[in-house]
Design a protein around this motif. Structure first.
Motif, PDB file in Angstrom:
ATOM      1  N   PRO A 165       0.945  -1.189  -0.005  1.00  0.00           N
ATOM      2  CA  PRO A 165       0.097   0.090  -0.108  1.00  0.00           C
ATOM      3  C   PRO A 165       0.824   1.284  -0.086  1.00  0.00           C
ATOM      4  O   PRO A 165       0.422   2.348  -0.810  1.00  0.00           O
ATOM      5  N   THR A 166       1.915   1.185   0.849  1.00  0.00           N
ATOM      6  CA  THR A 166       2.747   2.444   0.751  1.00  0.00           C
ATOM      7  C   THR A 166       3.589   2.750  -0.592  1.00  0.00           C
ATOM      8  O   THR A 166       4.356   3.689  -0.766  1.00  0.00           O
TER       9      THR A 166
ATOM     10  N   GLN B  26       2.242   6.309  -3.700  1.00  0.00           N
ATOM     11  CA  GLN B  26       2.813   7.696  -4.274  1.00  0.00           C
ATOM     12  C   GLN B  26       3.660   7.092  -5.379  1.00  0.00           C
ATOM     13  O   GLN B  26       3.701   7.964  -6.419  1.00  0.00           O
TER      14      GLN B  26
ATOM     15  N   GLU C 224       0.752  11.459   4.472  1.00  0.00           N
ATOM     16  CA  GLU C 224      -0.631  10.870   5.126  1.00  0.00           C
ATOM     17  C   GLU C 224      -1.381  10.196   3.920  1.00  0.00           C
ATOM     18  O   GLU C 224      -1.736  10.812   3.024  1.00  0.00           O
ATOM     19  N   GLN C 225      -1.199   8.966   4.053  1.00  0.00           N
ATOM     20  CA  GLN C 225      -1.897   8.122   2.984  1.00  0.00           C
ATOM     21  C   GLN C 225      -3.216   7.249   3.739  1.00  0.00           C
ATOM     22  O   GLN C 225      -2.959   6.602   4.901  1.00  0.00           O
ATOM     23  N   GLU C 226      -4.166   7.050   2.921  1.00  0.00           N
ATOM     24  CA  GLU C 226      -5.157   6.275   3.294  1.00  0.00           C
ATOM     25  C   GLU C 226      -5.362   5.376   2.092  1.00  0.00           C
ATOM     26  O   GLU C 226      -5.402   5.817   1.085  1.00  0.00           O
ATOM     27  N   TYR C 227      -5.422   4.065   2.485  1.00  0.00           N
ATOM     28  CA  TYR C 227      -5.706   2.997   1.197  1.00  0.00           C
ATOM     29  C   TYR C 227      -7.106   2.344   1.458  1.00  0.00           C
ATOM     30  O   TYR C 227      -7.622   1.806   2.613  1.00  0.00           O
TER      31      TYR C 227
ATOM     32  N   ASN D 218       8.522   5.659   4.212  1.00  0.00           N
ATOM     33  CA  ASN D 218       7.084   5.432   4.349  1.00  0.00           C
ATOM     34  C   ASN D 218       6.754   4.008   3.978  1.00  0.00           C
ATOM     35  O   ASN D 218       6.357   3.095   4.875  1.00  0.00           O
TER      36      ASN D 218
ATOM     37  N   ARG E 267      -4.430   0.652   6.348  1.00  0.00           N
ATOM     38  CA  ARG E 267      -5.350   1.312   6.172  1.00  0.00           C
ATOM     39  C   ARG E 267      -5.021   2.699   6.028  1.00  0.00           C
ATOM     40  O   ARG E 267      -5.750   3.386   5.194  1.00  0.00           O
ATOM     41  N   LYS E 268      -3.901   3.163   6.788  1.00  0.00           N
ATOM     42  CA  LYS E 268      -3.548   4.305   6.877  1.00  0.00           C
ATOM     43  C   LYS E 268      -2.127   4.433   7.310  1.00  0.00           C
ATOM     44  O   LYS E 268      -1.816   4.009   8.456  1.00  0.00           O
ATOM     45  N   VAL E 269      -1.215   5.235   6.799  1.00  0.00           N
ATOM     46  CA  VAL E 269       0.078   5.477   7.146  1.00  0.00           C
ATOM     47  C   VAL E 269       0.202   7.039   7.289  1.00  0.00           C
ATOM     48  O   VAL E 269       0.004   7.723   5.946  1.00  0.00           O
ATOM     49  N   ALA E 270       0.461   7.779   8.219  1.00  0.00           N
ATOM     50  CA  ALA E 270       0.838   8.890   8.458  1.00  0.00           C
ATOM     51  C   ALA E 270       2.078   9.455   8.723  1.00  0.00           C
ATOM     52  O   ALA E 270       2.289   8.852  10.108  1.00  0.00           O
TER      53      ALA E 270
END
Lengths: 304, 131
Positions: A61-62, A65, A103-106, B55, B73-76
């Motif tokens: 997921p990361t 970008q 900040e990412q949301e998957y 990241n 679900r989310k990485v910040a």
């Protein structure tokens, strides 16, 4: 980091006008999500998660970008307001960029074959800030990543667009300092006055160099000094090519010089190319200043 | 998976190779991530790791721990002290909140000069998936 005099920062007011405006419209990933890029990513990061390989593999997921990076190609879909914002910052000297927040949301995993598109908006521009890297502005964008009509992820990204702080130029390296002690202080005082002083035994009158507390021949501790006349010949020499030491520029010649008085000393042979120095070459003493503190006796080759 | 659980730390050697390869694997050709001279001209003493690599390492840290069924679900993340070549990054995590199968993990990564990264990761771990 700290706020600068943001009050009269006209540039910030202009930059703020871009908040809410698009930075990318209908951008498209350069490649579909694909197994080779996933494999390279996992290999580099040491990620052995089996979910990222084999049939049914998903992309880490990361990598979100990574699928929308322009790389070395022109950006697709970059919107005019963002170009203008960057141009304003460039004109103000904020030519460098560094990312600070992500900040990412998957919403769902990406799989090989997925073709991503994306739209971004300029969320905010900070007041002028001073950081270790330099002074500039934090610009935050938010990107929605889609596959077909489906939103698959969101990506909020903050960069510092800054004018690089000037690093003070490295001061030139200085030669090592001589170790001056009670036994040789007189020699260095002589050098300061551009005199090359040899010790002479008070008993047997033998000359000696380097300076010692007593006579190596007769053991007498008393001595006085005589000035070397400055004439000598190269008794032996080496040329140093490697390793390079700070403040020295190889190649250079180091001579063991036999003075007219009969004692020998080591110093640089100067004034002739390093590869022209020869045993028996006549040399003449001179004093060379290397910096505001250091003067050293060296020998200048005397060519016919 | 309980609030307060600490994840075992993960040490990453920040080699020049990792920095450059990470930048390339993420299609990030900013010169500060591969060209030391250019990095210096831009106020940095050397090249430094890009945010996408950090990241990715944070994501790997979580899935290494919770296993292949875990879903991020989310990485910040927020970056601080840069990762320069020759340093070691130590990632640490602690479960901050749990809601059913979903946890929020607070992550920090320290290197020799300070806190390189801090952030939170939201991860869903299907029942039986957590170690």
């Amino acid at each position: 980091m700290g706020d600068d005099d943001g009050l009269d920062d006209d540039l910030h007011a202009r930059l703020k006008g871009y908040e809410g405006r698009p930075s990318t419209v209908a951008g498209a990933g350069r490649d579909p999500v694909n197994a080779p890029m996933i494999r390279h990513w996992c290999e580099v990061l040491g990620d052995t998660n089996p979910a990222y390989t084999g049939p049914g593999a998903t992309a880490p997921p990361t990598m979100l970008q990574a699928w929308i990076m322009a790389g070395l190609s022109p950006h697709t879909g970059r919107a005019r307001p963002y170009e203008e914002l960057l141009a304003l910052l460039d004109e103000a000297g904020c030519t460098s960029i560094v990312a600070t927040d992500c900040e990412q949301e998957y919403l769902r995993p990406l799989r090989p074959g997925d073709e991503v598109t994306y739209d971004s908006v300029i969320e905010s521009v900070s007041p002028r800030k001073t950081t270790k890297l330099g002074t500039g502005y934090f610009v935050t964008t938010r990107t929605d990543v889609r596959v077909g009509p489906d939103l698959v992820g969101t990506h909020r990204f903050r960069v510092l667009k800054y004018a690089p702080a000037r690093r003070p130029a490295k001061p030139p390296e200085r030669r090592p300092r001589p170790v001056v002690n009670r036994d040789n202080a007189g020699f260095w005082e002589g050098v300061r006055d551009h005199r090359l002083l040899l010790q002479r035994c008070a008993d047997c009158a033998g000359l000696r160099f380097p300076w010692l507390p007593g006579c190596a021949d007769c053991g007498c501790p008393d001595w006085d000094t005589v000035d070397a006349c400055g004439e000598g010949t190269v008794f032996s020499y080496v040329v140093l090519h490697h390793p390079p030491f700070p403040a020295f520029e190889p190649p250079y010649a180091i001579g063991l010089v036999e003075l007219a008085e009969g004692v020998r000393m080591v110093s640089n042979v100067v004034g002739v190319p390093y590869d022209k120095v020869r045993i028996g070459m006549p040399v003449r003493l001179e004093f060379r200043r290397y910096d505001d503190e250091l003067v050293l006796p060296v020998f200048k080759g005397v060519t016919a | 998976m309980n609030v307060g659980d600490a994840l075992p730390p993960l040490e990453i050697e920040v080699t020049r190779t990792l920095i450059v390869a990470g930048a390339l694997a993420s299609r990030d050709y900013q010169d500060v991530h591969h060209d030391p001279e250019a990095a210096r001209r831009k106020g940095s003493p050397d090249i430094f790791m890009n945010i996408l690599t950090t990241n990715g390492l944070v994501g790997r840290y979580l899935t290494d721990h919770f296993g292949p069924t875990a879903v991020l679900r989310k990485v910040a993340v927020r970056l601080g002290a840069p990762n320069y070549p020759g340093d070691t990054l130590v990632l640490r995590g602690r479960v901050e909140a749990v809601d059913g199968e979903t946890a929020v993990v607070r992550v920090t990564g320290d290197n020799g000069i300070g806190r390189h990264v801090s952030g939170t990761v939201t991860v869903t771990v299907p029942a039986g998936g957590a170690r």
